[in-house]
Scaffold this motif. Structure first.
Motif, PDB file in Angstrom:
ATOM      1  N   PRO A   1       9.334  -5.101  -6.303  1.00  0.00           N
ATOM      2  CA  PRO A   1      10.455  -5.902  -6.826  1.00  0.00           C
ATOM      3  C   PRO A   1      10.304  -7.386  -6.524  1.00  0.00           C
ATOM      4  O   PRO A   1      10.701  -8.229  -7.329  1.00  0.00           O
ATOM      5  N   LEU A   2       9.690  -7.709  -5.383  1.00  0.00           N
ATOM      6  CA  LEU A   2       9.546  -9.114  -5.012  1.00  0.00           C
ATOM      7  C   LEU A   2       8.622  -9.841  -5.988  1.00  0.00           C
ATOM      8  O   LEU A   2       8.914 -10.946  -6.443  1.00  0.00           O
ATOM      9  N   PHE A   3       7.499  -9.199  -6.343  1.00  0.00           N
ATOM     10  CA  PHE A   3       6.576  -9.814  -7.292  1.00  0.00           C
ATOM     11  C   PHE A   3       7.225  -9.962  -8.660  1.00  0.00           C
ATOM     12  O   PHE A   3       7.116 -11.006  -9.293  1.00  0.00           O
TER      13      PHE A   3
ATOM     14  N   GLY B   1       6.673   3.888  12.353  1.00  0.00           N
ATOM     15  CA  GLY B   1       5.489   4.492  11.771  1.00  0.00           C
ATOM     16  C   GLY B   1       4.239   3.701  12.087  1.00  0.00           C
ATOM     17  O   GLY B   1       4.293   2.581  12.590  1.00  0.00           O
ATOM     18  N   GLY B   2       3.074   4.314  11.802  1.00  0.00           N
ATOM     19  CA  GLY B   2       1.794   3.657  12.050  1.00  0.00           C
ATOM     20  C   GLY B   2       1.545   2.567  11.031  1.00  0.00           C
ATOM     21  O   GLY B   2       2.350   2.334  10.139  1.00  0.00           O
ATOM     22  N   ILE B   3       0.381   1.916  11.175  1.00  0.00           N
ATOM     23  CA  ILE B   3       0.119   0.745  10.338  1.00  0.00           C
ATOM     24  C   ILE B   3      -0.022   1.127   8.865  1.00  0.00           C
ATOM     25  O   ILE B   3       0.472   0.425   7.982  1.00  0.00           O
ATOM     26  N   ILE B   4      -0.641   2.264   8.576  1.00  0.00           N
ATOM     27  CA  ILE B   4      -0.836   2.676   7.187  1.00  0.00           C
ATOM     28  C   ILE B   4       0.491   3.054   6.565  1.00  0.00           C
ATOM     29  O   ILE B   4       0.826   2.672   5.448  1.00  0.00           O
ATOM     30  N   ARG B   5       1.290   3.797   7.337  1.00  0.00           N
ATOM     31  CA  ARG B   5       2.608   4.189   6.878  1.00  0.00           C
ATOM     32  C   ARG B   5       3.471   2.977   6.593  1.00  0.00           C
ATOM     33  O   ARG B   5       4.141   2.887   5.581  1.00  0.00           O
ATOM     34  N   ARG B   6       3.382   2.011   7.500  1.00  0.00           N
ATOM     35  CA  ARG B   6       4.180   0.802   7.324  1.00  0.00           C
ATOM     36  C   ARG B   6       3.754   0.047   6.082  1.00  0.00           C
ATOM     37  O   ARG B   6       4.583  -0.470   5.342  1.00  0.00           O
ATOM     38  N   ALA B   7       2.442  -0.034   5.864  1.00  0.00           N
ATOM     39  CA  ALA B   7       1.933  -0.734   4.685  1.00  0.00           C
ATOM     40  C   ALA B   7       2.434  -0.038   3.423  1.00  0.00           C
ATOM     41  O   ALA B   7       2.881  -0.680   2.475  1.00  0.00           O
ATOM     42  N   LYS B   8       2.397   1.293   3.460  1.00  0.00           N
ATOM     43  CA  LYS B   8       2.876   2.059   2.305  1.00  0.00           C
ATOM     44  C   LYS B   8       4.356   1.820   2.078  1.00  0.00           C
ATOM     45  O   LYS B   8       4.811   1.706   0.943  1.00  0.00           O
ATOM     46  N   ASN B   9       5.089   1.741   3.181  1.00  0.00           N
ATOM     47  CA  ASN B   9       6.535   1.546   3.066  1.00  0.00           C
ATOM     48  C   ASN B   9       6.900   0.193   2.470  1.00  0.00           C
ATOM     49  O   ASN B   9       8.044  -0.028   2.091  1.00  0.00           O
ATOM     50  N   LEU B  10       5.907  -0.718   2.431  1.00  0.00           N
ATOM     51  CA  LEU B  10       6.203  -2.043   1.897  1.00  0.00           C
ATOM     52  C   LEU B  10       6.235  -2.063   0.373  1.00  0.00           C
ATOM     53  O   LEU B  10       6.746  -3.006  -0.215  1.00  0.00           O
ATOM     54  N   VAL B  11       5.670  -1.008  -0.253  1.00  0.00           N
ATOM     55  CA  VAL B  11       5.624  -0.991  -1.719  1.00  0.00           C
ATOM     56  C   VAL B  11       7.002  -1.209  -2.351  1.00  0.00           C
ATOM     57  O   VAL B  11       7.155  -2.059  -3.222  1.00  0.00           O
ATOM     58  N   PRO B  12       8.028  -0.485  -1.882  1.00  0.00           N
ATOM     59  CA  PRO B  12       9.360  -0.686  -2.487  1.00  0.00           C
ATOM     60  C   PRO B  12       9.893  -2.101  -2.297  1.00  0.00           C
ATOM     61  O   PRO B  12      10.836  -2.493  -2.964  1.00  0.00           O
ATOM     62  N   LEU B  13       9.293  -2.854  -1.375  1.00  0.00           N
ATOM     63  CA  LEU B  13       9.712  -4.234  -1.179  1.00  0.00           C
ATOM     64  C   LEU B  13       8.874  -5.170  -2.043  1.00  0.00           C
ATOM     65  O   LEU B  13       9.392  -6.069  -2.702  1.00  0.00           O
ATOM     66  N   LEU B  14       7.548  -4.944  -2.037  1.00  0.00           N
ATOM     67  CA  LEU B  14       6.651  -5.893  -2.691  1.00  0.00           C
ATOM     68  C   LEU B  14       6.744  -5.848  -4.214  1.00  0.00           C
ATOM     69  O   LEU B  14       6.710  -6.896  -4.851  1.00  0.00           O
TER      70      LEU B  14
END
Lengths: 283, 283
Positions: free
Chosen positions: A208-210, A193-206
Motif C-alpha cells: 500500500p505504501l508504494f 518473529g524472526g527476521i524472515i517472518r518480519r520481512a514477510k510481515n512487511l508486505v501488507p505495509l510496503l
C-alpha cells in the motif's frame, strides 16, 4: 512503533533564534567549513577551539540539547565501533592489557580524538537541519550550485527533485504510520518473529505504501503541469535569498574561525613541512 | 462487550516545544448494541479517540477498560482486542494489498490464527454482507470501483467478527450513491448482527439519521454525549464550535422564524419527512 518518531536527525525544530534567521547559504557554508576544520585540526587546543565554536553555534540556535542528543542515538553504534576499533587495534606503546587485547597510548589518543570528531561532526551538521526548513535548504543549495549551470548541470531540476523528496518524507512517514495502524487493526504483527517472518510481515505495509507513493507522485505531476511548470528557465522566486548584515557577520566569524583553526589546530611543524613541500614543488 | 474510557488524556509530541493535547479528560462508555455517532471538526480528536479504543494508541493519562479490564495492564492480549473492536480507518481501500479480493479479506482472520479454510469461510461471509458478488472474489482489489474497494476493505475488518465496529468517515470521497450504499450497509450490520456501531463523521446529516446517541468532540474534549433529540435542541452550542444541526431541522427552524408552522417538536431527518411536515403546516 516509537522508532519512526525517534529519528530527529534531519528534522526541523521550529523556534526563534539568530541561527534560524540566517540565510540558508550561510548555514550551508558554515557547516561545510566546520566539517572541513574538523578534518584539519589535529591538536588538543584545536579541538578546544572547535568545541567553543560548537557551543556558540548550538547555543545560539536555541534547540534544546536533549533534542539534539536524541538524534545521536541513531549513530551511537557507529560511535561505539569507532572507539572500540581505534582503542584496541592501534599499534604503539602499550599502556595496559586485559585478556588478549591491549590498549596503547596512541590508541587511546586516536580513539578519543576520533570520537570527539564524530560527535562534533554530527552535532555541528544537525544544527543546520534543526534550524532550516527543507525548502530553505534546497533554495540555498540551488543558489550555491548556480555557477554549475554554465557546465550544463541541471541545478534547478536537481534542487526541485530534492525539495520534492524532502517534502515527501513527512507525508510518507505519516502514511506509513497510518497503514501500519490499519493493518494492526486487522491483526497484523510487525513486532515479533524472526527476521524472515518480519520481512514477510512487511508486505501488507510496503505494497500500500508504494501504491500511495505512486498515486501521490502522479497527482503532484498533474498539479505541476496544470500550473504550467516547465523547469527552471526564466523562473523567478517569490522570496529570493538576499544577504543581510548578520549573514556577512557570520561569514566573517567563519573565516576567523578557519584561520584560527589552521593556526592553532595544526601542528605548526607539520604545517611548515607542508609549506616547504609545496614551495619546493612549485620551484 | 463494553468499552469504557475513564478520564483518558492523550498528548502528542510531549517532549517538543509544541505539545499537542489531542484528548483531554474523555470519559464515556461504548457497547450494548447501540448505534453511536461521533461528530467533530478535523482536529477535534475523533481519530485519536478511535485509535485508543482498540489499543493502537496508549493514553498518556487515564484508563481504557474492556469489560472491566484495563487494556494496558501487563498481560492483556491487545491483538484479540483488535478483533473484537473492529476499526475501519479513513479511506480503508488504501490498505488493500493482496493479489485478489478474497485473499485480502482473509488477512484478518488468518492473523487471528484461523485455519485457511475457516478464514475463507469468514471472508466469504463478510464479502457477502457488504454486497460483493462471488464473481468478483478472484479479481485484483485494484480493478474494482472506489465504492467497491471500500466495501471490500470494510469486509476485511468484518471478517474478524468484531463486536464493536468503529468506522472513521466511511463515506469520505464517495459519490452520493456510494455514500448511500455504505450508510445503509452500516445500518444493516447494526440491525441484523446486533453489532455496536460507532460512526465517525463531520456530517451531522449522516449521523443524525441512524444514531441512538451522539458524541460531540471539540478540541480534544467530549463536549456532548446525548440523544440526537437533545443534541439538536442545542443549535447555539453546535454553531459555536462550527457544527450545525441537520439541514432539514435548520430549514424548519428558519420557516418557524418566518412565522410559518407551529412549535411542535417534529424532528424529521430525511428530505421526504421534512416535506411532509411542511405540507402539514401549510394545510
Amino acid at each position: 512503533m516509537a522508532s519512526i518518531k525517534d529519528i530527529t536527525l534531519g528534522q526541523y525544530y521550529p523556534t526563534e533564534s539568530v541561527i534560524h534567521r540566517l540565510d540558508p547559504r550561510v548555514k550551508l557554508v558554515v557547516t561545510l567549513g566546520y566539517i572541513l576544520s574538523l578534518f584539519l585540526i589535529t591538536t588538543v587546543p584545536g579541538y578546544l577551539l572547535a568545541a567553543l565554536f560548537l557551543i556558540l553555534w548550538t547555543g545560539l540556535s536555541r534547540v534544546p540539547l536533549r533534542f539534539m542528543l536524541r538524534g545521536m542515538k541513531a549513530v551511537f553504534l557507529l560511535l561505539v565501533l569507532t572507539i572500540v576499533f581505534n582503542l584496541f587495534l592501534t599499534p604503539g606503546e602499550v599502556l595496559f592489557r586485559f585478556w588478549k587485547l591491549s590498549v596503547t597510548r596512541e590508541g587511546l589518543r586516536t580513539a578519543s580524538l576520533m570520537a570527539t570528531r564524530l560527535v562534533f561532526l554530527i552535532v555541528g551538521s544537525s544544527v543546520m537541519t534543526f534550524t532550516t526548513t527543507p525548502n530553505h535548504l534546497t533554495d540555498g543549495m540551488e543558489s550555491l550550485m548556480h555557477p554549475l549551470k554554465r557546465l550544463h548541470f541541471p541545478v534547478h531540476e536537481i534542487a526541485m527533485m530534492m525539495s520534492i523528496a524532502l517534502r515527501f518524507i513527512p507525508i510518507l512517514m505519516e502514511e506509513t504510520d497510518k497503514i501500519m495502524k490499519a493493518q494492526m487493526a486487522r491483526g497484523a504483527d510487525f513486532e515479533s518473529g524472526g527476521i524472515i517472518r518480519r520481512a514477510k510481515n512487511l508486505v501488507p505495509l510496503l505494497v500500500p505504501l508504494f501504491i500511495s507513493a505512486f498515486r501521490r507522485a502522479n497527482d503532484l505531476a498533474i498539479a505541476m503541469e496544470a500550473r504550467c511548470y516547465r523547469g527552471g528557465a526564466g523562473r523567478t522566486k517569490m522570496k529570493p535569498l538576499i544577504y543581510q548584515t548578520r549573514d556577512l557577520v557570520a561569514y566573517g566569524l567563519l573565516l576567523l574561525y578557519l584561520v584560527l583553526s589552521v593556526v592553532i589546530g595544526r601542528d605548526l611543524l607539520h604545517l611548515q613541512n607542508l609549506l616547504t613541500g609545496v614551495l619546493a614543488w612549485r620551484i | 462487550m463494553t468499552l469504557e474510557f475513564d478520564h483518558v488524556n492523550c498528548i502528542y509530541d510531549a517532549e517538543t516545544n509544541q505539545p499537542v493535547k489531542a484528548l483531554s479528560d474523555v470519559s464515556l462508555t461504548i457497547g450494548g448494541g447501540e448505534f453511536i455517532g461521533l461528530i467533530g471538526h478535523t482536529g477535534s480528536g475523533k481519530s485519536t479517540l478511535m485509535q485508543h479504543a482498540n489499543g493502537l494508541l496508549k493514553p498518556t493519562g487515564g484508563r481504557i477498560l474492556a469489560d472491566g479490564t484495563d487494556i494496558w495492564s501487563r498481560d492483556y492480549d491487545r491483538r484479540s482486542l483488535r478483533a473484537r473492536v473492529g476499526l475501519v480507518f479513513q479511506y480503508p481501500e488504501h490498505q488493500l494489498f493482496e493479489t485478489d479480493v478474497l485473499t485480502d479479506v482473509c488477512f484478518g482472520p488468518k492473523n487471528l490464527g484461523k485455519s485457511a479454510k475457516d478464514a475463507e469461510a469468514l471472508a466469504k461471509e463478510a464479502l457477502e454482507q457488504v454486497g460483493i458478488d462471488k464473481s468478483q472474489f478472484a479479481l485484483s482489489p485494484f480493478e474494482l470501483s472506489g465504492g467497491q474497494k471500500r466495501r471490500v476493505a470494510i469486509a476485511g475488518v468484518l471478517s474478524m467478527q468484531p463486536e464493536i465496529l468503529i468506522l472513521d468517515e466511511p463515506t469520505a470521497g464517495l459519490d452520493p450513491r456510494g455514500r448511500k450504499e455504505i450508510l445503509s450497509l452500516v445500518k444493516r450490520l447494526h440491525r441484523e448482527k446486533g453489532i455496536t456501531v460507532v460512526l465517525v463523521s463531520h456530517s451531522m446529516e449522516d449521523v443524525a439519521r441512524f444514531a441512538d446517541r451522539i458524541l460531540v468532540m471539540d478540541h480534544g474534549a467530549l463536549l456532548l454525549n446525548e440523544s440526537p433529540a437533545s443534541i439538536f435542541s442545542r443549535r447555539e452550542t453546535l454553531q459555536q464550535i462550527g457544527l450545525n444541526i441537520p439541514e432539514t431541522l435548520l430549514l424548519l427552524d428558519e420557516l418557524r422564524r418566518a412565522g410559518l408552522g407551529t412549535d411542535d417538536p417534529a424532528m424529521p431527518l430525511t428530505p421526504e419527512d421534512t416535506a411532509e411536515v411542511i405540507l402539514s403546516w401549510l394545510q
